[in-house]
Scaffold this active site. Structure first.
Site, PDB file in Angstrom:
ATOM      1  N   SER A  63       0.833  -1.197   0.000  1.00 24.63           N
ATOM      2  CA  SER A  63       0.000   0.000   0.000  1.00 24.63           C
ATOM      3  C   SER A  63       0.869   1.249   0.000  1.00 24.63           C
ATOM      4  O   SER A  63       1.978   1.247   0.564  1.00 24.63           O
ATOM      5  CB  SER A  63      -0.873  -0.014   1.252  1.00 24.63           C
TER       6      SER A  63
ATOM      7  N   TYR B 103      -2.249  -1.276  10.738  1.00 17.78           N
ATOM      8  CA  TYR B 103      -2.446  -1.778   9.367  1.00 17.78           C
ATOM      9  C   TYR B 103      -1.238  -1.409   8.498  1.00 17.78           C
ATOM     10  O   TYR B 103      -0.619  -2.268   7.855  1.00 17.78           O
ATOM     11  CB  TYR B 103      -3.730  -1.203   8.750  1.00 17.78           C
TER      12      TYR B 103
ATOM     13  N   LYS C  45       1.884  -3.787   6.752  1.00 19.63           N
ATOM     14  CA  LYS C  45       2.310  -3.818   5.337  1.00 19.63           C
ATOM     15  C   LYS C  45       3.817  -3.578   5.244  1.00 19.63           C
ATOM     16  O   LYS C  45       4.524  -4.254   4.480  1.00 19.63           O
ATOM     17  CB  LYS C  45       1.560  -2.757   4.517  1.00 19.63           C
TER      18      LYS C  45
HETATM   19  P1  NAD Z   1     -10.904  -7.522   0.924  1.00 21.90           P
HETATM   20  O1  NAD Z   1     -11.137  -7.527   2.389  1.00 21.90           O
HETATM   21  O2  NAD Z   1     -12.063  -7.331   0.025  1.00 21.90           O
HETATM   22  O3  NAD Z   1     -10.145  -8.863   0.485  1.00 21.90           O
HETATM   23  C1  NAD Z   1      -9.261  -9.553   1.346  1.00 21.90           C
HETATM   24  C2  NAD Z   1      -9.716 -11.000   1.371  1.00 21.90           C
HETATM   25  O4  NAD Z   1      -8.833 -11.736   2.225  1.00 21.90           O
HETATM   26  C3  NAD Z   1     -11.122 -11.174   1.947  1.00 21.90           C
HETATM   27  O5  NAD Z   1     -11.907 -11.929   1.033  1.00 21.90           O
HETATM   28  C4  NAD Z   1     -10.934 -11.917   3.255  1.00 21.90           C
HETATM   29  O6  NAD Z   1     -11.992 -12.795   3.538  1.00 21.90           O
HETATM   30  C5  NAD Z   1      -9.620 -12.632   3.005  1.00 21.90           C
HETATM   31  N1  NAD Z   1      -8.825 -12.902   4.235  1.00 21.90           N
HETATM   32  C6  NAD Z   1      -8.522 -12.033   5.231  1.00 21.90           C
HETATM   33  N2  NAD Z   1      -7.773 -12.654   6.166  1.00 21.90           N
HETATM   34  C7  NAD Z   1      -7.559 -13.917   5.723  1.00 21.90           C
HETATM   35  C8  NAD Z   1      -6.857 -15.024   6.234  1.00 21.90           C
HETATM   36  N3  NAD Z   1      -6.214 -14.947   7.409  1.00 21.90           N
HETATM   37  N4  NAD Z   1      -6.854 -16.172   5.538  1.00 21.90           N
HETATM   38  C9  NAD Z   1      -7.517 -16.274   4.343  1.00 21.90           C
HETATM   39  N5  NAD Z   1      -8.226 -15.253   3.823  1.00 21.90           N
HETATM   40  C10 NAD Z   1      -8.237 -14.084   4.491  1.00 21.90           C
HETATM   41  O7  NAD Z   1      -9.786  -6.392   0.629  1.00 21.90           O
HETATM   42  P2  NAD Z   1      -9.270  -5.803  -0.747  1.00 21.90           P
HETATM   43  O8  NAD Z   1      -9.680  -4.386  -0.818  1.00 21.90           O
HETATM   44  O9  NAD Z   1      -9.585  -6.706  -1.858  1.00 21.90           O
HETATM   45  O10 NAD Z   1      -7.714  -5.817  -0.454  1.00 21.90           O
HETATM   46  C11 NAD Z   1      -6.886  -6.884  -0.859  1.00 21.90           C
HETATM   47  C12 NAD Z   1      -5.471  -6.613  -0.369  1.00 21.90           C
HETATM   48  O11 NAD Z   1      -5.021  -5.371  -0.890  1.00 21.90           O
HETATM   49  C13 NAD Z   1      -5.353  -6.525   1.152  1.00 21.90           C
HETATM   50  O12 NAD Z   1      -4.133  -7.118   1.550  1.00 21.90           O
HETATM   51  C14 NAD Z   1      -5.309  -5.031   1.385  1.00 21.90           C
HETATM   52  O13 NAD Z   1      -4.618  -4.703   2.566  1.00 21.90           O
HETATM   53  C15 NAD Z   1      -4.550  -4.544   0.161  1.00 21.90           C
HETATM   54  N6  NAD Z   1      -4.818  -3.137  -0.171  1.00 21.90           N
HETATM   55  C16 NAD Z   1      -6.107  -2.730  -0.371  1.00 21.90           C
HETATM   56  C17 NAD Z   1      -6.364  -1.401  -0.658  1.00 21.90           C
HETATM   57  C18 NAD Z   1      -7.781  -0.907  -0.861  1.00 21.90           C
HETATM   58  O14 NAD Z   1      -7.992   0.304  -0.866  1.00 21.90           O
HETATM   59  N7  NAD Z   1      -8.776  -1.773  -1.050  1.00 21.90           N
HETATM   60  C19 NAD Z   1      -5.300  -0.480  -0.753  1.00 21.90           C
HETATM   61  C20 NAD Z   1      -3.993  -0.943  -0.554  1.00 21.90           C
HETATM   62  C21 NAD Z   1      -3.765  -2.280  -0.267  1.00 21.90           C
END
Ligand code: NAD
Ligand code: UDP
Length: 337
Positions: A124, A149, A153
């Site tokens: 991120s 958080y 990362k």
């Molecule tokens: P999201 O919550 O929709 O998807 C994450 C998925 O991981 C979920 O389906 C959840 O059920 C699953 N999960 C969580 N913990 C788990 C575990 N211990 N074992 C197995 N599954 C698990 O989030 P997203 O927006 O799709 O984000 C995906 C990744 O991108 C994350 O790592 C997030 O930190 C990163 N990210 C997201 C954003 C954003 O703005 N959405 C920005 C920067 C980074």
């Protein structure tokens, strides 16, 4: 050989699985469904016309991972699974470090045990910290993160870098996302946050669809053109395509870091204005206090991804708005219906 997608039932993961399948790659999805939806995976199957191999598994479950790696021939892992709510992480640091850091550690151990050493990781822009000059450039060292958080990362980035130093066979791409929004143009998959949305775009969409009364804009006195914060919003389908390109980068050993953003800052007021202009739907709003920890403005220098991966964000802000609305208006309660 297949690509293992952790967190593939979530927002960015489900959109990435569509792109992988449409590129003809084999995919295995694992997710513990703590914030993802089985229905999202079914809809990915509808969009692509291809079955998705889905295994409900937690990345902290070493036995489950071992069984999975025994059963499927995996060549690389795209690792999305983790917890992502900044505010929540302040109150639940242990959960965040356990899921995001320990979970990644267990996943890497399971990968090492079977000789799978290629990973694309969801990092991120938050790892740049508050002091980095804008636009953010990959050569700037990680800054001081301001919540568990963000720290999780940064810790995972360090863990993966150390792994590559220790064993030159490992290959890792750290993708630093800016602000992904929008939805697949089919309207079948999109962002479906649990409870009150923390992020701007799903909040706007839920006000528009009548689930919330009004948007509170956090702060109107920032040193920006209109006083509201500026961020680099990119279409989730562009971001998904970035993962496909990053899979190429992990064919060679080493660590590579890429910003995935558009390179443009857009203010909160501009976001509200564009949504209404594109959809014709008014979004009532009021100004509130600044949200603790928010930075006034940041966006990506996305030139490295363009030069080395041949990736750049192609979809416009208008498409982000139109696609968000197609998804939200067709699925007012997200996947719950
Ligand atoms: P999201 O919550 O929709 O998807 C994450 C998925 O991981 C979920 O389906 C959840 O059920 C699953 N999960 C969580 N913990 C788990 C575990 N211990 N074992 C197995 N599954 C698990 O989030 P997203 O927006 O799709 O984000 C995906 C990744 O991108 C994350 O790592 C997030 O930190 C990163 N990210 C997201 C954003 C954003 O703005 N959405 C920005 C920067 C980074
Ligand atoms: N924001 C807002 N009201 C909301 C949610 C977000 O004004 O209900 C603002 C927030 O202050 C920030 C921008 O919208 O300036 C983007 O916030 P988001 O949480 O989506 O992304 P991040 O802060 O992680 O960049």
């Amino acid at each position: 050989m297949a690509i293992l997608v952790t967190g593939g039932a979530g927002y960015i993961g489900s959109h990435t699985v569509v792109e992988l399948l449409e590129a003809g790659l084999e995919v295995v999805v694992i997710d513990n469904l703590c914030n993802g939806s089985r229905e999202a995976v079914r809809r990915v199957e509808r969009i692509t016309g291809k079955p998705v191999r889905f295994v409900q598994c937690d990345i902290r479950d070493r036995q489950g991972l071992d069984a999975l790696f025994r059963e499927h021939a995996i060549e690389a892992v795209i690792h999305f699974a983790g917890l992502k709510a900044v505010g929540e992480s302040v109150g639940k640091p242990l959960e965040y470090y356990e899921n995001n850091v320990y979970g990644t550690l267990v996943l890497c151990q399971a990968m090492e045990a079977v000789g799978v050493r290629r990973m694309v990781f969801s990092s991120s822009a938050t790892v740049y910290g508050a002091e980095a000059p804008v636009p953010y450039v990959e050569t700037t060292t990680r800054g001081t993160t301001s919540n568990p958080y963000g720290t999780s990362k940064a810790m995972v980035e360090t863990l993966l870098e150390d792994l590559v130093v220790a064993d030159k066979r490992w290959s890792v791409a750290l993708l630093r996302y800016f602000n992904p929004i929008g939805a697949h143009p089919s309207g079948l998959i999109g962002e479906d946050p649990q409870g009150i949305p923390n992020n701007l775009m799903p909040f706007i969409a839920q006000v528009a669809v009548g689930r919330r009364d009004e948007l509170t804009i956090f702060g109107s006195d920032y040193p920006t053109t209109d006083g509201t914060c500026e961020r680099d919003y990119l279409h989730v389908v562009d971001l998904a395509v970035g993962h496909l390109k990053a899979l190429k980068a992990v064919e060679a050993p080493g660590v590579s870091i890429y910003n995935l953003g558009t390179g443009q800052g857009v203010s909160v007021l501009e976001m509200v204005g564009s949504f209404t202009r594109v959809t014709g739907v008014e979004v009532p709003y009021r100004f509130g206090d600044r949200r603790p920890g928010d930075l006034p403005a940041f966006w990506a220098d996305a030139s490295k991804a363009a030069q080395e991966l041949g990736w750049s964000a192609e979809k416009s802000l208008d498409e982000m708005m139109a696609d968000t609305w197609r998804w939200q208006s067709a699925n007012p309660q997200g996947y719950a219906e």
